[in-house]
Design a protein around this motif. Structure first.
Motif, PDB file in Angstrom:
ATOM      1  N   VAL A  23      15.942 -19.565 -47.032  1.00  0.00           N
ATOM      2  CA  VAL A  23      14.517 -19.553 -46.725  1.00  0.00           C
ATOM      3  C   VAL A  23      13.737 -19.721 -48.023  1.00  0.00           C
ATOM      4  O   VAL A  23      13.893 -18.914 -48.949  1.00  0.00           O
ATOM      5  N   ASP A  24      12.934 -20.754 -48.113  1.00  0.00           N
ATOM      6  CA  ASP A  24      12.147 -21.025 -49.316  1.00  0.00           C
ATOM      7  C   ASP A  24      13.012 -21.060 -50.574  1.00  0.00           C
ATOM      8  O   ASP A  24      12.653 -20.525 -51.632  1.00  0.00           O
ATOM      9  N   GLY A  25      14.189 -21.668 -50.433  1.00  0.00           N
ATOM     10  CA  GLY A  25      15.061 -21.850 -51.582  1.00  0.00           C
ATOM     11  C   GLY A  25      15.908 -20.663 -51.962  1.00  0.00           C
ATOM     12  O   GLY A  25      16.662 -20.731 -52.934  1.00  0.00           O
ATOM     13  N   ALA A  26      15.814 -19.566 -51.211  1.00  0.00           N
ATOM     14  CA  ALA A  26      16.592 -18.371 -51.535  1.00  0.00           C
ATOM     15  C   ALA A  26      17.440 -17.962 -50.334  1.00  0.00           C
ATOM     16  O   ALA A  26      16.999 -18.081 -49.185  1.00  0.00           O
ATOM     17  N   ALA A  49       9.353 -15.429 -36.448  1.00  0.00           N
ATOM     18  CA  ALA A  49      10.183 -15.076 -37.595  1.00  0.00           C
ATOM     19  C   ALA A  49      10.445 -16.304 -38.464  1.00  0.00           C
ATOM     20  O   ALA A  49      10.977 -17.300 -37.995  1.00  0.00           O
ATOM     21  N   ALA A  50      10.102 -16.213 -39.739  1.00  0.00           N
ATOM     22  CA  ALA A  50      10.297 -17.340 -40.653  1.00  0.00           C
ATOM     23  C   ALA A  50      11.761 -17.709 -40.779  1.00  0.00           C
ATOM     24  O   ALA A  50      12.120 -18.887 -40.913  1.00  0.00           O
ATOM     25  N   SER A  51      12.647 -16.711 -40.719  1.00  0.00           N
ATOM     26  CA  SER A  51      14.070 -16.971 -40.856  1.00  0.00           C
ATOM     27  C   SER A  51      14.593 -17.807 -39.697  1.00  0.00           C
ATOM     28  O   SER A  51      15.440 -18.692 -39.886  1.00  0.00           O
ATOM     29  N   LEU A  52      14.106 -17.531 -38.487  1.00  0.00           N
ATOM     30  CA  LEU A  52      14.533 -18.313 -37.332  1.00  0.00           C
ATOM     31  C   LEU A  52      14.002 -19.735 -37.422  1.00  0.00           C
ATOM     32  O   LEU A  52      14.721 -20.698 -37.121  1.00  0.00           O
ATOM     33  N   ARG A  53      12.775 -19.886 -37.843  1.00  0.00           N
ATOM     34  CA  ARG A  53      12.210 -21.232 -37.988  1.00  0.00           C
ATOM     35  C   ARG A  53      12.985 -22.016 -39.039  1.00  0.00           C
ATOM     36  O   ARG A  53      13.239 -23.216 -38.884  1.00  0.00           O
ATOM     37  N   ALA A  54      13.381 -21.315 -40.124  1.00  0.00           N
ATOM     38  CA  ALA A  54      14.117 -21.983 -41.189  1.00  0.00           C
ATOM     39  C   ALA A  54      15.537 -22.353 -40.750  1.00  0.00           C
ATOM     40  O   ALA A  54      16.116 -23.318 -41.252  1.00  0.00           O
ATOM     41  N   SER A  55      16.088 -21.602 -39.812  1.00  0.00           N
ATOM     42  CA  SER A  55      17.470 -21.840 -39.378  1.00  0.00           C
ATOM     43  C   SER A  55      17.608 -23.080 -38.526  1.00  0.00           C
ATOM     44  O   SER A  55      18.649 -23.760 -38.562  1.00  0.00           O
TER      45      SER A  55
END
Length: 222
Positions: free
Chosen positions: A45-48, A71-77
């Motif tokens: 997420v955001d490079g990390a 959730a940002a993590s779900l969107r990033a996944s």
């Protein structure tokens, strides 16, 4: 059946450290996943890197995960390469030397691209799998998700093609020179057991515990 298809190691899923503990049967993968309640999703997420504990459920060769659409993590996944792992700790291995102390465990690691599930029927299938993994028998015994709840929930699918399984069992692997040391060695088994059900205080007095909860309580392991 797809359990007849062996795990085919890829560069990411090839077990190198402790390779003798690797399992190649897909049935072993399914057994480790089906016995668990919580897994850990690794995503960038955001490079990390971020590792998130999450519930899951399996249907055939697909693993379903879920979370809030906010959730940002779900969107990033969604659409990205992820890793998902489930680990069971079965025992603490006491050795004659500090170096050879270990644990008995079962671990599965899945690699792949998480797919955002948009088909309504598959979304319900995924949520059913998640519910039944956590609380067997509850999907048919409770109210199904309504439109508002479905809109707030993201469901991800992860193909189980690329995965690895490692399992350790048995006593310590002490060096032969240490076998005569006056030190206790062996295994302290560990297990997860269900406690006594605690009714919601808003339930009517005397409401019986349903079989889907009571029978799980009486089982030796969850």
């Amino acid at each position: 059946m797809d359990t007849d298809i062996p795990l085919s190691p890829t560069p990411r899923s090839t077990v190198r450290r402790g390779a003798r503990r690797a399992r190649s049967d897909r049935a072993d993968l399914y057994a480790v996943l089906d016995a668990g309640l919580i897994g850990h999703l690794g995503v960038v997420v955001d490079g990390a890197p971020v590792v998130l504990p999450t519930g899951y459920g399996r249907r055939g060769g697909t693993l379903y995960l879920h979370g809030s659409t906010g959730a940002a993590s779900l969107r990033a996944s969604a659409g990205m390469a992820v890793s998902f792992t489930v680990t069971h700790l079965d025992g603490i291995v006491y050795a004659r030397s500090a170096f050879h102390h270990s644990v008995n465990y079962r671990c599965a690691i899945v690699h792949g691209r998480a797919r955002l599930v948009t088909d309504e029927a598959e979304r319900l299938l995924g949520l059913e799998a998640l519910t039944e993994q956590l609380a067997p028998g509850s999907w048919t015994a409770t109210r199904r998700p309504d439109r508002k709840e479905l809109a707030a929930t993201a469901v991800l699918a992860l193909d189980l093609t690329e995965a690895s399984v490692k399992i350790r069992t048995g006593p310590p692997g002490d060096d032969e020179a240490d076998l005569a040391l006056p030190v206790w060695a062996g295994v302290l088994p560990l297990r997860t057991v269900a406690g006594e059900p605690e009714p919601c205080p808003l339930l009517p007095a005397g409401e019986p515990v349903p079989p889907r909860v009571r029978e799980r309580r009486l089982s030796s392991r969850v």
